[in-house]
Design a protein around this motif. Structure first.
Motif: not given
Length: 91
Positions: A49, A65-69, A71-75
Motif C-alpha cells: 500500500r 493512514r492507508s486505505i485497505h482493500d 475501502g476502509v481508511e485505517r490509521r
C-alpha cells in the motif's frame, strides 16, 4: 579492464598487461547509510500500500493512514524502518 575488490577495502584495476592500479575504496559515512525517519505528511510504501505519514508514535514507530482493500481508511502505528520511499511513479 578487470577490477578486483580485496577484503581490506582495496580495489585493484588491471588496465594493461603491465599496468596495475591499486586504489582504496571510498569510505561510506554511517550517517549517510542510515535510514531516516519519514517527515509528517510524506507518502511512503508499506507492504503493498501507499500510505501517508501522520506523525511520530512511541518506540520507533510512526502513525500512518492507508486505505485497505475493503475501502476502509485505517490509521496504524508501524515501525518507521518498514516504510520504503516511493519510486518515481505512484502506481
Amino acid at each position: 579492464m578487470e577490477v578486483e575488490y580485496l577484503s581490506d577495502g582495496l580495489r585493484i584495476a588491471i588496465m594493461w598487461p603491465s599496468l596495475i592500479v591499486v586504489t582504496s575504496m571510498p569510505a561510506v559515512s554511517p550517517r549517510k547509510s542510515k535510514k531516516r525517519k519519514p517527515l509528517r505528511g510524506s507518502l511512503a510504501r508499506y507492504r503493498n500500500r501507499i500510505v501517508e505519514v501522520l506523525g511520530e508514535a512511541r518506540g520507533q514507530r510512526v502513525m500512518i493512514r492507508s486505505i485497505h482493500d475493503d475501502g476502509v481508511e485505517r490509521r496504524t502505528a508501524v515501525k518507521w524502518t518498514s516504510l520504503a520511499p516511493l519510486e518515481t511513479e505512484l502506481f
